[in-house]
Design a protein around this motif. Structure first.
Motif, PDB file in Angstrom:
ATOM      1  N   ILE A 130       0.844  -1.201   0.000  1.00 48.48           N
ATOM      2  CA  ILE A 130       0.000   0.000   0.000  1.00 48.48           C
ATOM      3  C   ILE A 130       0.877   1.249   0.000  1.00 48.48           C
ATOM      4  N   LEU A 131       1.911   1.251   0.832  1.00 47.05           N
ATOM      5  CA  LEU A 131       2.849   2.382   0.859  1.00 47.05           C
ATOM      6  C   LEU A 131       3.484   2.596  -0.504  1.00 47.05           C
ATOM      7  N   SER A 132       3.878   1.513  -1.144  1.00 48.50           N
ATOM      8  CA  SER A 132       4.510   1.612  -2.466  1.00 48.50           C
ATOM      9  C   SER A 132       3.560   2.212  -3.489  1.00 48.50           C
ATOM     10  N   ALA A 133       2.301   1.763  -3.448  1.00 53.98           N
ATOM     11  CA  ALA A 133       1.312   2.293  -4.380  1.00 53.98           C
ATOM     12  C   ALA A 133       1.085   3.784  -4.150  1.00 53.98           C
ATOM     13  N   LEU A 134       1.046   4.196  -2.892  1.00 57.92           N
ATOM     14  CA  LEU A 134       0.871   5.611  -2.572  1.00 57.92           C
ATOM     15  C   LEU A 134       2.049   6.428  -3.099  1.00 57.92           C
TER      16      LEU A 134
END
Length: 717
Positions: free
Chosen positions: A701-705
């Motif tokens: 999720i952090l990577s996508a953000l």
């Protein structure tokens, strides 16, 4: 041909709506031969005939033959006494864009230099289907890159834009007229100012102002006409008084006076929030002296004859502007408390001031600058660093705006910056690497915050750190396009590295599930199958969740996912947390301070008559000396589901919050809580609590953000 009286070199500047008779072929050639007797007459004739033939029966909005436009632009270039290659480029500048002519054909007929210049001025044919801002950005990007190689591209482009503005009123669509006028005001007029072509700048601003603010334009021009009819020759009288005062001091000078341009008056009214009647210095006078010394002597005479206004004196002779502009500026109080502005310069300064870099290209000068001016190099860096069309236009506008201050290094090197600049802007102006390594600053010998606004004449010493990096927070106060573009680029590269590092860890997990050992050759083949650039691109795509596990496995070993179901690839379960290391029957809870999720390294704190608190091993609470027993803990094999906390900083523009919510949904994460914690334009910061499966899920999720253009920064709390 009618010429305005105020400037012999300015064609119809006083009344831009005059339709000029088009230059005939022999007239254009004669103009060039006047200042360049060695010019190739046959080549000039061939270029004139070529543009007439290629444009053929094409018409302009005015109804004139289209080829009248390139011919008039060529005429503007002869006013500047530019070389024959520039004249030919002006004649041909629209042939590749608007006719069947090609760059190869131009090169065969007129040589490689002309072809390169024409290509630099020509718009990209592929961009016509792009949105307006992207189309403008792509035009500007190509134009700036070509301009960096040869400044003549800019000179022709400015002539092209000036003539188009003179005939803008023939375009029927009001929206199109305003779009062209706005682009002129925001990009081309400031560019003309930055290369010192003030005559072009003023006329572009006037014509754009008429389209963008027609009511204000009509009101101000009407008031100026009233003043002109009622003043009884006051401008001439003041000019004569100035000339007599200087003659009595033994100075032989030329003095001319004029009303300020309507746009200049309107901008002053807007900046000072005053009415037309409250603008006191509507009249401006120019004193042309023989030498630099005479300029300073004239200044002394004027200051002793009339009272000067403190704070209005500027010495651009000893400290020229970056575009080469040199002059003395002062404001005087004339009779009846009338304020008048006076500029004092030599004839050579005046020529350079009106036409800037173009003045250096005159054949009689024999002086050919290479075009690599400092501000132009900054623009090219901005082109390289800008992420998209919106950023490029924003950064470029910041880089070419006009209001400037002077600041010095401790060794006395001078740098010009826009008003509102900070030490961080100064550091990036000195060198991009210095800006990136900035950790502090001294202003006039005193340590000051990096967000301090610099004043004229400040001495700035930059303190740098070896391992320092640009900070996202700097975007809240920097004011130069170069600093903003460099900071954003650095932050993006850092985030990309972090995402790629995560991608490598996830890649190892994926590779471990395959039936065969994965070597370098398999990775190279996978990169080709996925149509990526290189291995780093693959790792970034995995870390940013742009590639699913199945796609990566299939690219590495074709056919390896044939027996996998979707459920086998990414099993999902209900929440089930188990902790190994606890005595059977002992209760526990996940600490609110660090919100551990399955996959974190954890430790337990056992207090009397209380459940065991489970913390991450690096939780800050553990360093506060809590009175409790420590227990080594591990997650159970089937542990799945917890609350993860994130802090996300979004760009403050429509749709970014919805985009963040969409990313959570795409990654199957339920939002438990969302709080806005800070709003500091252009950013808004949120603290988010999410239901996540485990650390890998939270990391995805952090990577996508971090990969999203809507997100400025994302971190786990």
């Amino acid at each position: 041909m009618q010429r305005c009286e105020c400037e012999k070199t300015c064609r119809s500047a006083c009344n831009p709506h005059i339709v000029l008779a088009m230059l005939r072929q022999y007239e254009l050639v004669e103009r060039v031969k006047e200042y360049d007797p060695d010019a190739d007459e046959a080549l000039l004739n061939r270029a004139y005939v070529y543009t007439v033939q290629k444009h053929g029966t094409q018409k302009r909005a005015s109804g004139d033959p289209y080829f009248s436009h390139p011919v008039e632009v060529a005429g503007l270039m002869t006013d500047l006494k530019l070389d024959q290659e520039t004249i030919i480029t002006a004649l041909l500048h629209d042939t590749v864009e608007d006719t069947l002519a090609t760059i190869d054909e131009v090169e065969d007929l007129f040589g490689s230099d002309v072809a390169r210049l024409v290509d630099g001025v020509t718009k990209l044919s592929k961009i016509e289907a792009m949105p307006e801002n992207e189309r403008a950005a792509e035009n500007l990007r190509k134009f700036l890159l070509a301009m960096s190689e040869d400044i003549r591209v800019l000179l022709v482009k400015l002539g092209d834009r000036l003539h188009n503005m003179r005939t803008l009123h023939f375009i029927k669509s009001p929206d199109k007229r305003k779009r062209i006028a706005r682009e002129t005001m925001e990009i081309y007029a400031p560019l003309a100012e930055r290369v010192g072509m003030y005559e072009y700048m003023r006329e572009m601003q006037m014509l754009a102002f008429e389209q963008l603010e027609p009511e204000a334009y009509g009101t101000i021009t009407g008031r100026l006409a009233q003043i002109r009819s009622a003043d009884g020759g006051q401008v001439d009288a003041i000019a004569l008084a100035i000339k007599q005062a200087l003659a009595e001091a033994g100075l032989k000078v030329e003095v001319s006076g004029r009303e300020k341009h309507p746009y200049s008056i309107w901008r002053k009214m807007a900046e000072r929030h005053v009415s037309f009647e409250q603008v006191t210095d509507i009249m401006a006078f120019r004193v042309i002296a023989d030498t630099d010394a005479d300029c300073y002597r004239a200044l002394g005479v004027l200051h002793t004859t009339w009272q000067f206004i403190p704070g209005k004196f500027k010495d651009y002779i000893s400290t020229p502007k970056t575009n080469g502009y040199r002059s003395l500026h002062t404001s005087l109080i004339y009779e009846n408390s009338m304020r008048v502005e006076v500029q004092i310069r030599t004839k050579q300064m005046h020529r350079t001031n009106e036409f800037g870099l173009a003045a250096h290209w005159a054949y009689k000068q024999g002086d050919r600058p290479d075009g690599q001016v400092g501000w132009l190099r900054d623009l090219i860096e901005i082109v390289d660093a800008s992420h998209d069309a919106e950023e490029l236009l924003e950064h470029t506008r910041l880089a070419i705006y006009q209001d400037r201050i002077f600041a010095f290094t401790p060794k006395g090197a001078l740098f010009q910056l826009p008003k509102g600049a900070t030490p961080v802007d100064f550091a990036f102006a000195v060198h991009t690497d210095l800006g990136a390594q900035t950790v502090g600053a001294k202003i006039n010998g005193r340590h000051m915050p990096l967000r301090t606004v610099l004043n004229n004449g400040d001495v700035v010493e930059i303190i740098k750190g070896k391992n320092a990096e640009p900070q996202m927070s700097w975007l809240g106060f920097v004011s130069t396009g170069k600093a903003r573009a460099s900071i954003r680029r650095s932050v993006r590269l850092k985030e990309r590295e972090e995402v790629a590092t995560l991608g490598r860890k996830l890649f190892d997990e994926i590779a471990a599930r395959l039936p065969a050992k994965i070597g370098k050759k398999a990775v190279r083949e996978a990169v080709k199958r996925l149509e990526l650039e290189d291995e780093d691109d693959l790792m970034y795509a995995i870390g940013a969740n742009k590639l699913g596990d199945r796609a990566v496995m299939e690219a590495l070993v074709p056919g390896s996912t044939a027996d996998l179901d979707e459920a086998d690839e990414e099993p999902r379960q209900d929440k089930a947390i188990s902790i190994r290391g606890l005595t059977p029957g002992v209760g526990f809870h996940l600490a609110e301070c660090c919100h551990p999720v399955p996959g974190d390294r954890i430790v337990g704190l056992r207090k009397t008559d209380a459940p065991v608190e489970v913390h991450t091993i690096d939780c800050l609470e553990l360093a506060s000396g809590i009175d409790a027993d420590w227990i080594d803990l591990n997650w159970g094999k089937r542990s799945h589901g917890a609350v993860g906390r994130l802090r996300v900083t979004l760009y403050d523009r429509p749709g970014t919050l919805a985009e963040m919510a969409g990313l959570f949904a795409q990654n199957h994460a339920n939002v438990v809580a969302l709080d806005q914690t800070q709003k500091d334009h252009p950013f808004t910061t949120y603290d988010v609590e999410l239901d996540v499966d485990d650390l890998a899920h939270l990391t995805r999720i952090l990577s996508a953000l971090r990969a999203s253009d809507a997100v400025a920064q994302a971190e786990r709390l």
